[in-house]
Design a protein around this motif. Structure first.
Motif, PDB file in Angstrom:
ATOM      1  N   ARG A  48       0.791  -1.224   0.000  1.00 27.44           N
ATOM      2  CA  ARG A  48       0.000   0.000   0.000  1.00 27.44           C
ATOM      3  C   ARG A  48       0.824   1.275   0.000  1.00 27.44           C
ATOM      4  O   ARG A  48       0.280   2.349  -0.230  1.00 27.44           O
ATOM      5  CB  ARG A  48      -0.950   0.012   1.202  1.00 27.44           C
ATOM      6  CG  ARG A  48      -0.279   0.230   2.558  1.00 27.44           C
ATOM      7  CD  ARG A  48      -1.317   0.250   3.644  1.00 27.44           C
ATOM      8  NE  ARG A  48      -0.736   0.610   4.935  1.00 27.44           N
ATOM      9  CZ  ARG A  48      -1.446   0.714   6.053  1.00 27.44           C
ATOM     10  NH1 ARG A  48      -2.735   0.472   6.034  1.00 27.44           N
ATOM     11  NH2 ARG A  48      -0.856   1.066   7.178  1.00 27.44           N
ATOM     12  N   SER A  76      -4.426  -3.763  -7.707  1.00 27.55           N
ATOM     13  CA  SER A  76      -3.884  -4.538  -6.588  1.00 27.55           C
ATOM     14  C   SER A  76      -3.334  -5.877  -7.066  1.00 27.55           C
ATOM     15  O   SER A  76      -3.884  -6.489  -7.986  1.00 27.55           O
ATOM     16  CB  SER A  76      -4.997  -4.785  -5.568  1.00 27.55           C
ATOM     17  OG  SER A  76      -4.638  -5.803  -4.644  1.00 27.55           O
ATOM     18  N   PRO A 105      -9.365  -8.160  -3.580  1.00 20.54           N
ATOM     19  CA  PRO A 105      -8.809  -6.801  -3.635  1.00 20.54           C
ATOM     20  C   PRO A 105      -9.717  -5.816  -2.926  1.00 20.54           C
ATOM     21  O   PRO A 105     -10.916  -6.051  -2.760  1.00 20.54           O
ATOM     22  CB  PRO A 105      -8.738  -6.519  -5.142  1.00 20.54           C
ATOM     23  CG  PRO A 105      -9.841  -7.347  -5.723  1.00 20.54           C
ATOM     24  CD  PRO A 105      -9.893  -8.591  -4.887  1.00 20.54           C
ATOM     25  N   GLN A 128      -4.842  -0.790  -1.451  1.00 19.15           N
ATOM     26  CA  GLN A 128      -3.855  -1.873  -1.441  1.00 19.15           C
ATOM     27  C   GLN A 128      -2.581  -1.524  -2.209  1.00 19.15           C
ATOM     28  O   GLN A 128      -1.633  -2.303  -2.201  1.00 19.15           O
ATOM     29  CB  GLN A 128      -4.494  -3.156  -1.970  1.00 19.15           C
ATOM     30  CG  GLN A 128      -5.492  -3.741  -0.986  1.00 19.15           C
ATOM     31  CD  GLN A 128      -6.159  -5.015  -1.469  1.00 19.15           C
ATOM     32  OE1 GLN A 128      -5.987  -5.446  -2.609  1.00 19.15           O
ATOM     33  NE2 GLN A 128      -6.938  -5.634  -0.589  1.00 19.15           N
ATOM     34  N   TRP A 129      -2.540  -0.392  -2.875  1.00 15.16           N
ATOM     35  CA  TRP A 129      -1.287   0.163  -3.382  1.00 15.16           C
ATOM     36  C   TRP A 129      -1.355   1.668  -3.184  1.00 15.16           C
ATOM     37  O   TRP A 129      -2.393   2.211  -2.804  1.00 15.16           O
ATOM     38  CB  TRP A 129      -1.034  -0.221  -4.842  1.00 15.16           C
ATOM     39  CG  TRP A 129      -2.037   0.268  -5.843  1.00 15.16           C
ATOM     40  CD1 TRP A 129      -3.228  -0.311  -6.177  1.00 15.16           C
ATOM     41  CD2 TRP A 129      -1.946   1.461  -6.628  1.00 15.16           C
ATOM     42  NE1 TRP A 129      -3.882   0.439  -7.120  1.00 15.16           N
ATOM     43  CE2 TRP A 129      -3.120   1.528  -7.420  1.00 15.16           C
ATOM     44  CE3 TRP A 129      -0.997   2.476  -6.751  1.00 15.16           C
ATOM     45  CZ2 TRP A 129      -3.359   2.574  -8.318  1.00 15.16           C
ATOM     46  CZ3 TRP A 129      -1.240   3.506  -7.648  1.00 15.16           C
ATOM     47  CH2 TRP A 129      -2.404   3.552  -8.403  1.00 15.16           C
ATOM     48  N   TYR A 183      -8.250   0.230  -6.691  1.00 16.84           N
ATOM     49  CA  TYR A 183      -7.784  -0.279  -5.399  1.00 16.84           C
ATOM     50  C   TYR A 183      -6.540   0.430  -4.889  1.00 16.84           C
ATOM     51  O   TYR A 183      -5.765  -0.135  -4.112  1.00 16.84           O
ATOM     52  CB  TYR A 183      -7.546  -1.791  -5.461  1.00 16.84           C
ATOM     53  CG  TYR A 183      -8.733  -2.558  -5.982  1.00 16.84           C
ATOM     54  CD1 TYR A 183      -9.947  -2.524  -5.287  1.00 16.84           C
ATOM     55  CD2 TYR A 183      -8.670  -3.299  -7.159  1.00 16.84           C
ATOM     56  CE1 TYR A 183     -11.054  -3.215  -5.760  1.00 16.84           C
ATOM     57  CE2 TYR A 183      -9.773  -3.996  -7.640  1.00 16.84           C
ATOM     58  CZ  TYR A 183     -10.957  -3.946  -6.933  1.00 16.84           C
ATOM     59  OH  TYR A 183     -12.058  -4.622  -7.417  1.00 16.84           O
TER      60      TYR A 183
END
Length: 448
Positions: free
Chosen positions: A259, A283, A300, A304-305, A325
């Protein structure tokens, strides 16, 4: 201690020794024997050009094998290469692997008895990370056709690919299969790339990351990522230096590994997708795009990123790019696209299922956000953090024909709309909006 025990102890030791001498030969298996027919052990630096032929098992045994500059190692169809535990191949010269569909070349663990028999006379099963990597150092080259790599990658904390490129190495990989790496199937620096042919996400299975891991680093020269056969997995931040351009080709898939992984743009980022070959940044858990990249069964979700950060003085043209995401942790206020006094052009893109789709800060920020699909973002579709400075986000679809949700009453920025679409902040110009989906994106599946 009881005096009688002192008399018994020597007898116990003698009996134990006799048992060991009788039982041990029946329990211990013979080790690798380099004199066995068809087994050729290699180690150290090659002195001259070599050809490894079919019908033999070549074992990288006592130390790593190095192909020095000016030397070519050719591995013919049907040859098998097995690496002893922890061993690698280092290429400074040229490696040519000429497998065929009927007779591929195998690179695998010494413990892999399914190929070439029980070479080490040991019943131990192969496992991811048994051997290290084939490392192509700067100035080296490789032409690798119809090969299978298994059980490499070394210790999982090293994040080696079974094939690893340094900047300045040139490697083409055709009709290859990569399985069961301890970390990455392939790995490279951000200023370099593989050439993949006749492959797809199905060519990568069983590794921690089934794709091209990209190490943290800086793009200091114009660079293009354009391989559609595997997802790119940035392991940490990628910086684009002032004066340099990173170009993303049509159809590529990028899945940052965690993340906080960011693209930090000081120079220029150009994402040149098309309607039939959009670019995705998503993600690693997003199996709907680019296959099961991280072998996880988890779904996902937003954050997450990290983000694509355009810093002051940077530029970018993003077309037919879908970001999903992203946005990092929800308390950071990041957008999947994050702007600090920059003015990138963002057209025909999709910002969905992020924490914030786009976040803009600074009185000099003037992005163009047009004909995009902005929906499903948990906090804001578009957020402007600069009071009394308007940014333009007109002619976009916000997830509803009724437009975005701008609940602020007149007097804050003079505009509001009680739409059912994504939230927008103050000082975002969203009228007129598109009441219908402005374009359609198809999921790419490209084999070259």
């Amino acid at each position: 201690m009881n005096w009688h025990l002192w008399r018994i102890i020597p007898l116990i030791c003698f009996i134990t020794l006799v048992v060991v001498l009788i039982v041990l030969p029946n329990e211990v298996h013979a080790a690798l024997n380099c004199s066995d027919p068809g087994v050729i052990c290699r180690s150290g630096t090659l002195a001259d050009n070599e050809t490894w032929t079919a019908g033999n098992v070549y074992v990288i045994s006592g130390s790593d094998v190095t192909v020095p500059a000016g030397v070519m190692l050719t591995i013919q169809a049907g040859a098998i290469v097995k690496f002893n535990l922890g061993r690698s191949m280092i290429v400074d010269g040229e490696l040519v692997v000429s497998g065929t569909q009927a007779s591929p070349v195998y690179f695998t663990s010494i413990r892999d008895d399914t190929i070439g028999g029980n070479t080490d006379n040991d019943p131990a099963l192969p496992a991811a990370g048994n051997w290290g990597r084939i490392l192509f150092r700067s100035g080296s080259s490789g032409t690798l056709t119809h090969l299978e790599l298994r059980y490499g990658g070394g210790a999982d904390w090293w994040w080696w690919g079974m094939l690893q490129l340094d900047t300045g190495a040139t490697v083409s990989l055709t009709a290859a299969t990569l399985t069961s790496a301890s970390s990455c199937a392939l790995s490279t620096t951000p200023q370099n790339d593989f050439t993949l042919n006749n492959m797809s996400p199905a060519s990568f299975t069983g590794s921690i990351y089934n794709g091209i891991c990209v190490y943290e680093g800086t793009v200091n020269a114009n660079t293009t990522w354009d391989e559609t056969e595997a997802a790119y997995v940035p392991l940490n931040d990628i910086t684009i230096a002032l004066g340099s351009t990173l170009t993303w080709g049509p159809g590529i898939v990028i899945k940052p590994s965690w993340r906080e992984a960011e693209f930090l743009v000081n120079g220029s980022l150009n994402a040149t997708g098309t309607a039939s070959q959009p670019i995705y940044v998503t993600s690693p858990r997003d199996d709907a795009i680019g296959g099961a990249t991280d072998n996880s069964t988890e779904l996902p979700g937003p954050g997450q990123w990290g983000r694509i950060l355009f810093r002051s003085g940077s530029s970018g043209t993003l077309t037919h790019l879908e970001l999903r995401y992203g946005g990092g942790a929800d308390w950071w206020g990041w957008g999947a696209i994050h702007i600090e006094n920059a003015s990138p052009s963002i057209r025909l893109c999709t910002l969905r299922n992020n924490i914030r789709g786009l976040a803009s800060y600074g009185a000099s920020a003037n992005p163009t956000i047009e004909r995009c699909r902005i929906y499903g973002n948990t906090q804001y579709g578009v957020f402007n953090g600069e009071p009394n400075h308007w940014i333009s986000a007109v002619n976009n679809w916000w997830g509803s024909a009724s437009g975005p949700n701008d609940p602020n009453p007149p007097g804050t920025d003079g505009d509001y709309n009680n739409g059912a679409g994504d939230h927008v902040s103050n000082f975002v110009r969203y009228r007129p909006w598109d009441r219908n989906l402005p374009f359609r994106i198809s999921v790419p599946f490209i084999v070259r």
